[in-house]
Design an enzyme around this catalytic site. Structure first.
Site, PDB file in Angstrom:
ATOM      1  N   LYS A 190      -3.360  14.853  -1.703  1.00 15.40           N
ATOM      2  CA  LYS A 190      -2.059  14.661  -2.337  1.00 15.40           C
ATOM      3  C   LYS A 190      -2.317  14.394  -3.819  1.00 15.40           C
ATOM      4  CE  LYS A 190       2.438  14.307  -1.985  1.00 15.40           C
ATOM      5  NZ  LYS A 190       3.293  15.473  -1.737  1.00 15.40           N
ATOM      6  N   ASP A 223       1.253  17.571   2.722  1.00 15.93           N
ATOM      7  CA  ASP A 223       2.590  17.814   3.301  1.00 15.93           C
ATOM      8  C   ASP A 223       2.749  19.286   3.646  1.00 15.93           C
ATOM      9  OD1 ASP A 223       2.449  18.168   0.524  1.00 15.93           O
ATOM     10  OD2 ASP A 223       4.493  17.487   0.129  1.00 15.93           O
ATOM     11  N   ASP A 247      -6.077  11.007  10.034  1.00 17.84           N
ATOM     12  CA  ASP A 247      -5.526  10.316  11.201  1.00 17.84           C
ATOM     13  C   ASP A 247      -4.193  10.954  11.605  1.00 17.84           C
ATOM     14  OD1 ASP A 247      -5.230   8.273  13.177  1.00 17.84           O
ATOM     15  OD2 ASP A 247      -3.828   7.253  11.822  1.00 17.84           O
ATOM     16  N   ASP A 251      -3.217  13.819  14.936  1.00 17.27           N
ATOM     17  CA  ASP A 251      -2.214  13.615  15.997  1.00 17.27           C
ATOM     18  C   ASP A 251      -1.302  14.839  16.081  1.00 17.27           C
ATOM     19  OD1 ASP A 251      -3.110  11.009  16.652  1.00 17.27           O
ATOM     20  OD2 ASP A 251      -1.047  10.333  16.982  1.00 17.27           O
TER      21      ASP A 251
HETATM   22  C1  IPM Z   1      -7.705   7.050  15.731  1.00 16.14           C
HETATM   23  C2  IPM Z   1      -6.897   5.800  15.901  1.00 16.14           C
HETATM   24  C3  IPM Z   1      -7.486   4.670  15.050  1.00 16.14           C
HETATM   25  C4  IPM Z   1      -7.417   5.108  13.605  1.00 16.14           C
HETATM   26  C5  IPM Z   1      -6.831   3.297  15.241  1.00 16.14           C
HETATM   27  C6  IPM Z   1      -6.888   2.852  16.699  1.00 16.14           C
HETATM   28  C7  IPM Z   1      -7.457   2.252  14.358  1.00 16.14           C
HETATM   29  O1  IPM Z   1      -5.556   6.037  15.602  1.00 16.14           O
HETATM   30  O2  IPM Z   1      -8.913   7.022  16.036  1.00 16.14           O
HETATM   31  O3  IPM Z   1      -7.156   8.076  15.315  1.00 16.14           O
HETATM   32  O4  IPM Z   1      -6.394   4.916  12.937  1.00 16.14           O
HETATM   33  O5  IPM Z   1      -8.404   5.650  13.123  1.00 16.14           O
HETATM   34 MN    MN Z   2      -5.115   8.109  15.168  1.00 11.19          MN
END
Ligand code: IPM
Ligand code: MN
Length: 353
Positions: A190, A223, A247, A251
């Protein structure tokens, strides 16, 4: 081969022990059928032990691990009885920082189009790797409060980026791309707003990219990366980004492959003791119900074998999971009807084939 792999297993909290039990069964099956030897040693670090003894990561634990083990396999950390999850920060982040596991390796692979929420996305369209910087950025917990608890409260969190830290993860992404025959590397930051920290990322990226004219290098603001991942994930081979962005992006990426239950990861320092954990958390509501998807943990164990040089065995682990997905031997989160144990047994049966 007489080499014995010594694995420290930390099942942890919530669904951790259930999914790790299936990963261990798959590891035993793949080792036995290959005529190779694995030694799995369990450690009870987690919320239960913390609540009983106040100990998170026991003193001397990291030296012991470095000396006696080839890798660490971790289930999940997090328990509602420890509201600030102090033990999780101590154990998981403690190992990431103290073992200097600067590479967070998160491959994203779709095993069947049924698992992807994107219309028309096929397995060949979702097949990329995210390298998340894992030892600095917004995770260093530097910052503070001023006038805490008053209406004038101030809170800061420092985004710490070092030249060395940024360069080593970017170089790792390029080295991986070359070794794996991947053609395209994307760096996401960013830098249009974080004009100091992420300008460093952009500058280092340009330098390293210039050393690799054989690869296609592309810079995206994070983004835009989020948009592009949903619009057309087939654009991506290798993505490298900072700790916090990685992170979040992983996801989203897990969503493309069937959810957190399918996502595997390695916390790696090349050539040194490394830690492997599924991307999912401890999921307290599912714990002890035989509902959690063990595939993320089994795939994670496969990544660990790959890292330790058991290439053929790693491939067999992934193939067995793909087979179970294709044949609908799955848990509810990915459209099946089976429990944790039954999915693990299907994978093990396939491995013992
Ligand atoms: C991940 C998890 C961790 C992170 C948490 C549990 C601290 O979300 O491994 O992605 O944020 O790295
Ligand atoms: Mn995570």
């Amino acid at each position: 081969m007489t080499q014995v792999l010594r694995i420290a297993v930390v099942p942890g909290d919530g669904i951790g022990p259930e999914v790790i039990a299936q990963a261990e069964a798959a590891l035993r099956a793949v080792a036995e059928t290959a005529g190779r030897t694995l030694a799995l040693t369990g450690f009870d670090w987690g919320a239960e032990r913390y609540l009983k003894t106040g100990v998170t990561l026991p003193e001397g634990a990291l030296d012991m691990l470095r000396q006696d083990f080839d890798a660490i396999l971790l289930g999940a950390m997090g328990d509602p009885r420890v509201p600030d999850n102090r033990h999780a920060a101590d154990i998981l982040l403690g190992m990431r920082f103290q073992l200097d596991l600067y590479v967070n390796y998160r491959p994203v692979r779709l095993f069947h189009e049924r698992l992807c929420p994107l219309k028309g996305a096929r397995p060949q369209d979702v097949d990329f790797v995210v390298f998340r910087e894992n030892t600095e950025g917004l995770y260093v917990m530097m910052g503070g409060n001023f006038k805490k608890g008053t209406p004038d409260e101030v809170a800061t969190e420092i985004d710490l980026n070092t030249r060395r830290g940024v360069e080593r993860i970017i170089r790792h992404a390029y080295a991986f791309a070359r070794a794996a025959g991947r053609k395209r590397v994307v760096m996401a930051d960013k830098s249009n707003v974080l004009i100091h920290a992420h300008e460093l990322w952009l500058r280092v990226f340009k330098e390293v990219a210039a050393e690799h004219p054989e690869l296609e290098s592309r810079h995206l603001y994070v983004d835009n990366l989020a948009l592009q991942l949903v619009r057309d994930p087939s654009q991506f081979d290798v993505i490298v980004t900072s700790n916090m962005f990685g992170d979040i992006v992983t996801d989203l990426a897990a969503g493309l492959q069937g959810g957190l239950g399918m996502a595997a990861s390695g916390n790696i320092h090349p050539g040194k003791l490394s830690l492997f954990e599924p991307v999912h958390g401890s999921s307290p509501p599912l714990a002890g119900k035989d509902k959690a998807n063990p595939m993320g943990a089994i795939l994670t164990a496969g990544l660990m074998l790959e890292h330790l040089g058991w290439t053929e065995e790693a491939r067999r682990m992934e193939d067995a999971v793909r087979w179970a997905v294709e044949n609908e031997r799955t848990t509810v989160d990915v459209g099946g009807t089976l429990g944790t144990r039954a999915v693990g047994e299907a994978v093990v049966q396939r491995l013992r084939g």
